[in-house]
Scaffold this motif. Structure first.
Motif, mmCIF file in Angstrom:
data_model
loop_
_atom_site.group_PDB
_atom_site.id
_atom_site.type_symbol
_atom_site.label_atom_id
_atom_site.label_comp_id
_atom_site.label_asym_id
_atom_site.label_seq_id
_atom_site.Cartn_x
_atom_site.Cartn_y
_atom_site.Cartn_z
ATOM 1 N N PRO A 157 33.162 -2.285 19.172
ATOM 2 C CA PRO A 157 33.680 -1.235 18.278
ATOM 3 C C PRO A 157 33.214 -1.395 16.837
ATOM 4 O O PRO A 157 33.024 -0.392 16.140
ATOM 5 C CB PRO A 157 35.200 -1.373 18.395
ATOM 6 N N LEU A 158 33.025 -2.627 16.379
ATOM 7 C CA LEU A 158 32.532 -2.830 15.015
ATOM 8 C C LEU A 158 31.117 -2.280 14.867
ATOM 9 O O LEU A 158 30.786 -1.640 13.855
ATOM 10 C CB LEU A 158 32.561 -4.320 14.671
ATOM 11 N N THR A 159 30.270 -2.514 15.865
ATOM 12 C CA THR A 159 28.906 -1.997 15.818
ATOM 13 C C THR A 159 28.905 -0.472 15.749
ATOM 14 O O THR A 159 28.137 0.137 14.996
ATOM 15 C CB THR A 159 28.120 -2.478 17.049
ATOM 16 N N THR A 160 29.790 0.149 16.532
ATOM 17 C CA THR A 160 29.912 1.611 16.477
ATOM 18 C C THR A 160 30.368 2.060 15.097
ATOM 19 O O THR A 160 29.846 3.032 14.531
ATOM 20 C CB THR A 160 30.907 2.098 17.536
ATOM 21 N N ALA A 161 31.349 1.358 14.530
ATOM 22 C CA ALA A 161 31.867 1.719 13.213
ATOM 23 C C ALA A 161 30.796 1.586 12.137
ATOM 24 O O ALA A 161 30.696 2.425 11.237
ATOM 25 C CB ALA A 161 33.075 0.840 12.872
ATOM 26 N N VAL A 162 29.975 0.545 12.215
ATOM 27 C CA VAL A 162 28.887 0.364 11.252
ATOM 28 C C VAL A 162 27.884 1.505 11.378
ATOM 29 O O VAL A 162 27.412 2.059 10.380
ATOM 30 C CB VAL A 162 28.199 -1.003 11.458
ATOM 31 N N GLY A 163 27.557 1.877 12.609
ATOM 32 C CA GLY A 163 26.637 2.991 12.818
ATOM 33 C C GLY A 163 27.173 4.294 12.257
ATOM 34 O O GLY A 163 26.446 5.079 11.644
ATOM 35 N N GLU A 164 28.465 4.534 12.455
ATOM 36 C CA GLU A 164 29.067 5.753 11.921
ATOM 37 C C GLU A 164 29.074 5.727 10.395
ATOM 38 O O GLU A 164 28.838 6.754 9.744
ATOM 39 C CB GLU A 164 30.505 5.893 12.442
ATOM 40 N N ALA A 165 29.338 4.562 9.810
ATOM 41 C CA ALA A 165 29.350 4.457 8.354
ATOM 42 C C ALA A 165 27.972 4.765 7.776
ATOM 43 O O ALA A 165 27.839 5.423 6.740
ATOM 44 C CB ALA A 165 29.794 3.053 7.937
ATOM 45 N N TRP A 166 26.940 4.278 8.455
ATOM 46 C CA TRP A 166 25.581 4.582 8.014
ATOM 47 C C TRP A 166 25.291 6.080 8.128
ATOM 48 O O TRP A 166 24.759 6.705 7.205
ATOM 49 C CB TRP A 166 24.585 3.777 8.850
ATOM 50 N N ALA A 167 25.652 6.682 9.262
ATOM 51 C CA ALA A 167 25.356 8.101 9.492
ATOM 52 C C ALA A 167 26.071 8.987 8.481
ATOM 53 O O ALA A 167 25.562 10.034 8.097
ATOM 54 C CB ALA A 167 25.758 8.494 10.913
ATOM 55 N N GLN A 168 27.244 8.576 8.034
ATOM 56 C CA GLN A 168 28.026 9.378 7.093
ATOM 57 C C GLN A 168 27.713 9.049 5.647
ATOM 58 O O GLN A 168 28.331 9.586 4.729
ATOM 59 C CB GLN A 168 29.514 9.166 7.364
ATOM 60 N N GLY A 169 26.753 8.159 5.423
ATOM 61 C CA GLY A 169 26.366 7.834 4.065
ATOM 62 C C GLY A 169 27.223 6.787 3.396
ATOM 63 O O GLY A 169 27.070 6.528 2.194
#
Length: 324
Positions: A157-169
């Protein structure tokens, strides 16, 4: 998450009247060159300019749109629904599709569980550019939780959260790279620390991805869980041509070839690749596939086992041992 170009280097390579070449866009977004060209013809986006040599160059705004599109494809949306949408609309879609991760990432909401609290602290360490705290916190969590729960309940879940944070700027590429490097080191150390089995229990597993699949962290999580089960793993890294996968499987005399797929490829391409690989591998070599690619689970291919969640690895190992 494995792009080798940081925002600083990226900015230095683009002048006011130019943009990124298609090879750099492929690295930055994970979208293949052929995919970008097809979208240009089919959807009218992206709309690259041409440099003095007539080669395509893409503006930074379009690259950011393509990053968001790549993330949306990774969570199941179809290209026809998202290609060409503006950045604000793409970010809204990403928010709607990822409520759990966005709750974790929100600075105004309180995390709802102990796991969310830990993830929130780790995200803060990444954003604060504090690799020491990040490494210590991850290593401590691994020792406290044990390797299997650490991988499935925290790292995934942390990896997913990091990816989402990147995608959202919220995160820059260099911050995402920081996380990838630190967690890779923590997982490698954890795998190396496992006591070796006196006699290998099998199966011996070859881990890799097909061309255009650049993400390696999922493979490392799988390797950690398989090593914990006493399996022997041979990792080739990412983007291995099919013919080389077949040769490596025979050279290493593996029992299983395990592949990870994101949702970047068209379903027909994924199925064709798997059928070709299944036909070329020895009949005695099992083929396991998993990842975010929905086509893996919607259209099963004969002779191939799918693992939709990391928790499905242990039963698959047990099934293989029972059959062998």
């Amino acid at each position: 998450m494995n792009s080798s170009t940081t925002p600083i280097a990226l900015a230095a390579s683009v002048s006011d009247d130019a943009g990124l070449p298609i090879a750099a866009v492929e690295r930055e977004t994970g979208l293949g060159k052929d995919t970008l060209r097809v979208w240009e013809r089919r959807y009218g986006f992206p709309t690259p300019l041409r440099d003095a040599s007539g080669d395509r160059v893409y503006s930074l705004d379009q690259v950011q749109q393509l990053r968001l599109i790549s993330r949306l494809l990774g969570i199941g949306l179809r290209p026809g629904k998202v290609v060409g949408l503006d950045q604000a609309t793409l970010q809204d879609l990403l928010t709607q599709r990822s409520p759990v991760q966005n709750t974790v990432l929100s600075k105004t909401k309180s995390p709802s569980s102990g796991a969310d609290l830990v993830i929130g602290d780790l995200l803060h360490a990444i954003g604060a550019h504090d690799p020491h705290t990040l490494r210590y916190s991850l290593s401590h969590a691994q020792l406290r939780m044990g390797l299997a729960p650490f991988v499935t309940d925290l790292v995934a879940p942390l990896t997913t959260a990091v990816g989402e944070a990147w995608a959202q700027g919220r995160f820059e590429i260099f911050e995402e790279h920081l996380y990838t490097e630190v967690i890779t080191g923590v997982l490698r150390h954890a795998i190396a620390s496992l006591a070796l089995q006196p006699v290998s229990q099998g199966p011996k597993v070859l881990l890799t991805t097909v061309p255009q699949e650049q993400h390696s962290l999922g493979l490392l999580m799988v390797e950690a869980l398989l090593a914990l089960e006493g399996c022997t793993c041979v990792s080739l890294g990412t983007q291995t041509p099919l013919s080389d996968i077949v040769e490596a499987a025979q050279a290493h005399q593996v029992d299983v070839v395990a592949l990870s797929f994101s949702n970047l490829h068209k379903a027909a391409v994924v199925r064709a690749s798997l059928r070709e690989l299944r036909a070329q591998l020895l009949a005695s070599t099992a083929l396991w596939v998993g990842g975010a690619c929905t086509a893996l689970y919607q259209w099963p291919v004969a002779g191939i086992s799918t693992v939709q969640h990391l928790s499905g690895l242990q039963p698959l190992v047990a099934q293989w041992r029972h059959a062998n």
